[in-house]
Write an enzyme that holds these catalytic residues in place. Structure first.
Site, PDB file in Angstrom:
ATOM      1  N   TYR A 141      -5.177   4.574   7.786  1.00 28.58           N
ATOM      2  CA  TYR A 141      -6.499   3.932   7.843  1.00 28.58           C
ATOM      3  C   TYR A 141      -7.269   4.338   9.100  1.00 28.58           C
ATOM      4  CZ  TYR A 141      -3.847   1.113   4.563  1.00 28.58           C
ATOM      5  OH  TYR A 141      -3.055   0.712   3.552  1.00 28.58           O
ATOM      6  N   LYS A 164       0.382   3.462  -2.873  1.00 30.25           N
ATOM      7  CA  LYS A 164      -0.856   4.220  -3.117  1.00 30.25           C
ATOM      8  C   LYS A 164      -0.665   5.736  -3.249  1.00 30.25           C
ATOM      9  CE  LYS A 164      -3.833   0.718  -0.923  1.00 30.25           C
ATOM     10  NZ  LYS A 164      -4.538   0.360   0.342  1.00 30.25           N
ATOM     11  N   TYR A 179      -3.348  -3.269 -10.403  1.00 29.11           N
ATOM     12  CA  TYR A 179      -3.145  -2.756  -9.041  1.00 29.11           C
ATOM     13  C   TYR A 179      -2.287  -3.727  -8.223  1.00 29.11           C
ATOM     14  CZ  TYR A 179      -4.336  -2.271  -4.097  1.00 29.11           C
ATOM     15  OH  TYR A 179      -4.262  -2.193  -2.735  1.00 29.11           O
ATOM     16  N   VAL A 223       1.376  -3.702   3.897  1.00 29.63           N
ATOM     17  CA  VAL A 223       1.248  -4.959   4.643  1.00 29.63           C
ATOM     18  C   VAL A 223       2.488  -5.850   4.583  1.00 29.63           C
ATOM     19  CG1 VAL A 223      -1.268  -5.168   4.713  1.00 29.63           C
ATOM     20  CG2 VAL A 223      -0.012  -6.067   2.739  1.00 29.63           C
ATOM     21  N   SER A 227       0.797  -1.240   0.000  1.00 29.73           N
ATOM     22  CA  SER A 227       0.000   0.000   0.000  1.00 29.73           C
ATOM     23  C   SER A 227       0.823   1.281   0.000  1.00 29.73           C
ATOM     24  CB  SER A 227      -0.923   0.034   1.222  1.00 29.73           C
ATOM     25  OG  SER A 227      -1.980  -0.855   1.018  1.00 29.73           O
TER      26      SER A 227
HETATM   27  N1  GLN Z   1      -1.930  -5.438  -1.958  1.00 30.98           N
HETATM   28  C1  GLN Z   1      -2.529  -5.253  -0.674  1.00 30.98           C
HETATM   29  C2  GLN Z   1      -4.050  -5.316  -0.778  1.00 30.98           C
HETATM   30  O1  GLN Z   1      -4.597  -4.763  -1.690  1.00 30.98           O
HETATM   31  C3  GLN Z   1      -2.090  -3.920  -0.107  1.00 30.98           C
HETATM   32  C4  GLN Z   1      -2.722  -3.651   1.225  1.00 30.98           C
HETATM   33  C5  GLN Z   1      -1.824  -2.895   2.162  1.00 30.98           C
HETATM   34  O2  GLN Z   1      -0.621  -2.845   2.043  1.00 30.98           O
HETATM   35  N2  GLN Z   1      -2.445  -2.336   3.206  1.00 30.98           N
HETATM   36  O3  GLN Z   1      -4.704  -5.931   0.020  1.00 30.98           O
END
Ligand code: GLN
Length: 428
Positions: free
Chosen positions: A243, A67, A191, A261, A64
């Site tokens: 978040y 993003k 993605y 993550v 993420s």
């Molecule tokens: N690729 C992961 C997902 O879409 C990324 C989520 C994250 O890093 N919080 O679930």
């Protein structure tokens, strides 16, 4: 002498090392088998100095943390309006993979949760790129932020795609609201490739430093994204980057940030540094446990909270005096420091209160190190009004710190390198 910074980082890592709470992400099988003991931290300054301790060159997937950077690319490639029409900027207060959209518009709440990030991915690249071109645009863009060519971990990507039911559900919902306009599976595939880009802690710190440095990579010198995009991205990171823990984070740490993550965590402190940490065990929000502790410590040890009120600058008017005598006398306002709105207001007030009797007035910028746009406009307006009041105005600016010194509308200014130049021209 050794620098104190890497020693500080090593000490900070030592303090969090014993914390083995949390779990590596379990829903992506390839991530669950990562070595949970890995630990690293890097600071990258806005002038390109990189300090690190621990595992700073181990590669892991960006997840993420991609993003905010892909959101930046979408804004740069498409412009603000088309992107804002499809992705909001409101904190959702929900988990990163929550299946929810704004009731009336069907827009995702923000680009930091998966729904918004999947949409932002679909908006990267100008015109109508093919899915492969779009992935290339994103990998190329992430690479520019990092200052080296990045690659995709195909094993992690395949592993996530096999279990991407939630992201597919989100994408189908986005398709039903026409937020996505193409096959949802293709967008989730792109993605997921974006999330599988391999980075090191060092890369992440340089990427964050590029945001902290107004969009210019401080190591490569490349302008990666325009300044207005940087402000938008940092704002969204500040309010939504962590978040459902965003409020705690904003108050306790106060650094625009983004977690992933795989265990990465970045923070960008505008004008100062990019920070990155890596430790795979996650808390229930999906944020790295030891990463969060490290950031709490960095913020409190070094006053890095963005809402930390800076110490009031020393008086911007260093002196207000007269040089020469009689009709040759010149009123000199000697200025110092950085000139932003508050400093410019102080200068305006000094000029008004002084109501100079001398025909000639000089604003001496020799000891000024920066003037922002509002500071420049206010100073030039002071010049214009002094001209209209019958004064001859000089700007002493040996290092040309004032860009485009043109007061306009009846204002007149003579730029000189030294106050002595004015004095001597008077005597002759
Ligand atoms: N690729 C992961 C997902 O879409 C990324 C989520 C994250 O890093 N919080 O679930």
């Amino acid at each position: 002498m050794r620098s104190v910074v890497p020693d500080y980082l090593t000490e900070a890592l030592g303090d969090v090392e014993s914390d083995t709470s949390g779990e590596p992400a379990g829903y992506i099988p390839e991530l669950a088998v990562a070595d949970p003991e890995r630990l690293g931290a890097v600071f990258a300054t806005v002038d390109g100095q990189v300090y690190g301790a621990g595992d700073i060159d181990t590669e892991f997937t960006i997840q993420s943390i991609s993003k905010p950077f892909t959101y930046a690319m979408a804004l740069a490639d498409r412009g603000f309006d088309p992107v804002l029409a499809k992705v909001g900027v409101e904190p959702s207060g929900e988990a990163f993979n929550q299946i929810s959209l704004e009731g009336d518009t069907g827009r995702p709440y923000n680009p930091m949760i998966n729904a918004g990030a999947i949409t932002a991915h679909s908006l990267a690249g100008s015109a109508q790129p093919t899915p492969a071109e779009r992935v290339e645009r994103v990998v190329h863009g992430l690479s520019a932020f990092a200052g080296r060519r990045l690659t995709i971990d195909e094993a992690v990507c395949a592993s996530e795609l096999e279990h991407a039911h939630r992201n597919l559900a989100i994408a189908h919902m986005l398709r039903s609201h026409n937020i996505l306009t193409e096959d949802p599976r293709t967008v989730v595939d792109g993605y997921t490739r974006q999330c599988s880009v391999l980075v090191t802690t060092r890369d992440l710190a340089v990427m964050a430093a590029t945001l902290a440095n107004r969009g210019i990579n401080p190591v490569s010198g490349e302008r990666v994204i325009p300044e207005p995009v940087v402000r938008q991205v940092l704002s969204v990171m500040f309010t939504c980057g962590m978040y459902d823990a965003a409020g705690d984070w904003a108050t306790q740490v106060g650094i625009p940030a983004k977690s992933g993550v795989a265990g990465g965590l970045i923070g960008a402190l505008p004008g100062q540094i990019g920070i990155a940490t890596f430790s795979p065990r996650l808390d229930p929000h999906g944020n790295s446990v030891r990463g969060v502790s490290l950031f709490e410590r960095f913020s409190s040890d070094m006053g890095l909270h963005v809402m930390e009120v800076p110490a009031a600058a020393r008086a911007v008017v260093r002196s207000n005096h007269v040089v020469g005598r009689g009709p040759d006398a010149i009123r000199v306002l000697q200025l110092q420091g950085g000139i932003n709105f508050a400093a410019a207001e102080r200068i305006v007030r000094e000029a008004v209160d002084t109501a100079p009797a001398e025909a000639e007035v000089a604003l001496d910028l020799t000891m000024v190190y920066s003037i922002d746009d509002v500071g420049r406009r206010m100073l030039l307006e002071v010049v214009r009004r002094l001209t209209l009041d019958g004064h001859e105005v000089y700007l002493v600016d040996p290092e040309a710190i004032m860009p485009d010194p043109e007061p306009g509308n009846g204002g007149r200014i003579t730029v000189v390198g030294d106050i002595e130049q004015v004095v001597h021209s008077r005597i002759r």
